[in-house]
Design an enzyme around this catalytic site. Structure first.
Site, PDB file in Angstrom:
ATOM      1  N   SER A 116       5.390   2.006   1.808  1.00  9.57           N
ATOM      2  CA  SER A 116       4.145   2.708   2.127  1.00  9.57           C
ATOM      3  C   SER A 116       3.214   1.813   2.926  1.00  9.57           C
ATOM      4  CB  SER A 116       3.476   3.090   0.805  1.00  9.57           C
ATOM      5  OG  SER A 116       2.145   3.456   1.003  1.00  9.57           O
ATOM      6  N   TYR A 140      -0.118   1.587  -7.589  1.00  9.53           N
ATOM      7  CA  TYR A 140       0.932   2.240  -6.798  1.00  9.53           C
ATOM      8  C   TYR A 140       1.347   1.357  -5.617  1.00  9.53           C
ATOM      9  CZ  TYR A 140       2.885   5.100  -3.114  1.00  9.53           C
ATOM     10  OH  TYR A 140       3.683   5.548  -2.097  1.00  9.53           O
ATOM     11  N   LYS A 144       4.958  -0.827  -4.655  1.00 11.00           N
ATOM     12  CA  LYS A 144       5.760  -0.778  -3.420  1.00 11.00           C
ATOM     13  C   LYS A 144       5.932  -2.182  -2.831  1.00 11.00           C
ATOM     14  CE  LYS A 144       6.567   3.622  -3.304  1.00 11.00           C
ATOM     15  NZ  LYS A 144       7.922   4.166  -3.329  1.00 11.00           N
TER      16      LYS A 144
HETATM   17  C1  WQD Z   1      -6.145  11.313   4.386  1.00 13.84           C
HETATM   18  C2  WQD Z   1      -7.541  11.370   4.976  1.00 13.84           C
HETATM   19  C3  WQD Z   1      -9.274  10.886   3.386  1.00 13.84           C
HETATM   20  C4  WQD Z   1      -8.454  14.435   0.934  1.00 13.84           C
HETATM   21  C5  WQD Z   1      -2.286   8.280   1.109  1.00 13.84           C
HETATM   22  C6  WQD Z   1      -1.868   7.304   0.057  1.00 13.84           C
HETATM   23  C7  WQD Z   1      -1.135   6.179   0.667  1.00 13.84           C
HETATM   24  C8  WQD Z   1       0.020   6.658   1.540  1.00 13.84           C
HETATM   25  C9  WQD Z   1      -0.483   7.604   2.549  1.00 13.84           C
HETATM   26  C10 WQD Z   1       2.068   7.039   0.305  1.00 13.84           C
HETATM   27  C11 WQD Z   1      -8.440  10.249   4.493  1.00 13.84           C
HETATM   28  C12 WQD Z   1      -9.368  12.318   3.871  1.00 13.84           C
HETATM   29  C13 WQD Z   1      -8.416  13.490   1.943  1.00 13.84           C
HETATM   30  C14 WQD Z   1      -9.633  15.229   0.797  1.00 13.84           C
HETATM   31  C15 WQD Z   1     -10.603  14.091   2.677  1.00 13.84           C
HETATM   32  N1  WQD Z   1       0.988   7.400   0.806  1.00 13.84           N
HETATM   33  N2  WQD Z   1      -9.453  13.311   2.798  1.00 13.84           N
HETATM   34  N3  WQD Z   1     -10.652  15.016   1.680  1.00 13.84           N
HETATM   35  O1  WQD Z   1      -5.588   8.139   1.405  1.00 13.84           O
HETATM   36  O2  WQD Z   1      -4.832   8.049   3.817  1.00 13.84           O
HETATM   37  O3  WQD Z   1      -3.199   7.718   2.007  1.00 13.84           O
HETATM   38  O4  WQD Z   1      -1.155   8.678   1.875  1.00 13.84           O
HETATM   39  O5  WQD Z   1       2.518   5.965   0.191  1.00 13.84           O
HETATM   40  O6  WQD Z   1      -0.654   5.375  -0.349  1.00 13.84           O
HETATM   41  O7  WQD Z   1      -3.033   6.843  -0.614  1.00 13.84           O
HETATM   42  O8  WQD Z   1      -4.138   9.997   2.378  1.00 13.84           O
HETATM   43  O9  WQD Z   1      -4.154  12.448   2.384  1.00 13.84           O
HETATM   44  O10 WQD Z   1      -5.529  11.219   0.624  1.00 13.84           O
HETATM   45  O11 WQD Z   1      -6.261  11.197   2.979  1.00 13.84           O
HETATM   46  O12 WQD Z   1     -11.564  13.948   3.438  1.00 13.84           O
HETATM   47  O13 WQD Z   1      -9.744  16.078  -0.105  1.00 13.84           O
HETATM   48  O14 WQD Z   1      -8.160  12.585   4.537  1.00 13.84           O
HETATM   49  O15 WQD Z   1     -10.548  10.331   3.284  1.00 13.84           O
HETATM   50  O16 WQD Z   1      -9.254   9.904   5.567  1.00 13.84           O
HETATM   51  P1  WQD Z   1      -4.565   8.424   2.397  1.00 13.84           P
HETATM   52  P2  WQD Z   1      -4.991  11.281   2.008  1.00 13.84           P
END
Ligand code: WQD
Length: 327
Positions: A116, A140, A144
């Protein structure tokens, strides 16, 4: 010549299983079915069981002539990992040790590991290159990063060959809308946007619009699930050709904001995305996207799908599968 896919009934696993089979490669799936879906396998052979069951895995490798393993099976909820860390140490870390020991007992030495981009934590600079320091910011992510290092030491001590694929933000569904993500199991942005647009939940809560980005929302590298599947198959070929163990970023190299995702969704669906702006989410990096040059030169891989196609495929899947796999 069979490929064992752990967690093959899950989201990225099922797309990889399908692509392997389309390429005529024999596959057997090992999945606990805690979160997997039988329908996502499209008829691929399934063994229900745990990666921690060494006897089962060794027998499976021997009975099916397994030569390589793709290892997806893991817990992946960042928030949960901070509340119940033991689950992540036991399943993600100890489970991988059990899996590798069982593989080695059957003389299987190639593994492609589902890592990840979260191993980098908040990147010091973007695009993120593979030699950026690893700073996991959750249990998490630490699980990884730890597994990557454990696989490296199995290389030194036992001749294990590994490719760790550090995914950026996996999203989208198969282009024919046959398989996709279970939105009941994820808190990621794209499925949440689909759910809100289809009226299956309230407005999307945007975690802050006062970041130093062009539209004030955070930037991520959204990568289509079939592009990820393709990277796994190329990683298996890399190992089959006797090439060295490596950890690779798998992203498009293009950063998209939260509002870009909404715009693409409105274009694909012809509907309005309901949303509200709320406070920033603690720990969100302002911007994270990959430098994909090493994966391109190492595996000959490049992303085929852009954000528009990712969101369109997600829309086509979710809008026709409002209850997911219905199980
Ligand atoms: C994406 C963007 C949020 C939800 C995750 C895991 C990471 C990796 C990749 C696996 C961000 C914004 C989100 C919401 C929002 N996965 N958002 N409102 O945090 O980039 O990463 O996926 O290994 O470990 O943490 O992904 O989909 O949560 O967020 O504004 O309700 O959408 O701030 O910019 P993230 P996400």
């Amino acid at each position: 010549m069979t490929i064992l896919v752990t967690g093959g009934a899950g989201y990225i696993g099922s797309h990889t299983v399908r692509m392997l089979r389309e390429q005529g490669k024999p596959v057997v799936v090992l999945d606990s079915m805690e979160f997997g879906h039988r329908a996502a396998l499209l008829g691929a052979e399934l063994v229900v069981g745990d990666i921690r069951d060494r006897a089962l895995v060794t027998d499976l490798c021997r009975s099916h002539g397994v030569t390589q393993v793709v290892h997806f099976a893991a817990y992946k909820n960042v928030g949960e990992s901070m509340l119940e860390p033991e689950k992540y140490w036991m399943n993600n870390v100890a489970g991988t040790v059990d899996l590798v020991e069982a593989m080695l007992a059957a003389d299987v030495r190639d593994i492609v590991f589902s890592s990840s981009c979260s191993v980098y934590g908040t990147p010091e600079s973007v695009p993120v290159h593979e030699d950026a320091p690893l700073h996991p910011e959750s249990v998490y992510a630490e699980s990884k990063a730890t597994v990557e290092r454990i696989l490296g030491w199995y290389g030194v001590t036992k001749g294990l060959n590994s490719v760790s694929l550090r995914y950026f933000n996996a999203a989208g569904a198969s282009i024919d809308a046959t398989i996709g993500e279970d939105w009941a199991l994820t808190l990621n942005l794209v499925p949440l946007v689909m759910k809100a647009t289809l009226g299956r939940r309230g407005p999307v809560q945007v975690f802050g619009n006062d970041y130093p980005t062009p539209d004030g929302t955070c930037i991520r590298d959204y990568i289509h699930v079939d592009d990820l599947a393709d990277a796994h198959i190329r990683a298996l070929d890399h190992l089959a050709n006797g090439r060295p163990s490596i950890a690779l970023n798998v992203g498009t190299g293009v950063g998209s904001s939260v509002l870009d995702v909404f715009t693409a969704t409105e274009h694909a669906s012809g509907m309005t995305v309901p949303y509200e702006i709320i406070d920033r989410r603690a720990g969100d990096p302002v911007s994270s996207f990959a430098d994909p040059s090493i994966v391109r030169s190492t595996l000959g891989w490049t992303a085929r799908y852009d954000l528009g196609k990712i969101v369109e495929s997600a829309w086509n899947w979710h809008s026709t599968h409002l209850d997911g796999y219905g199980d």
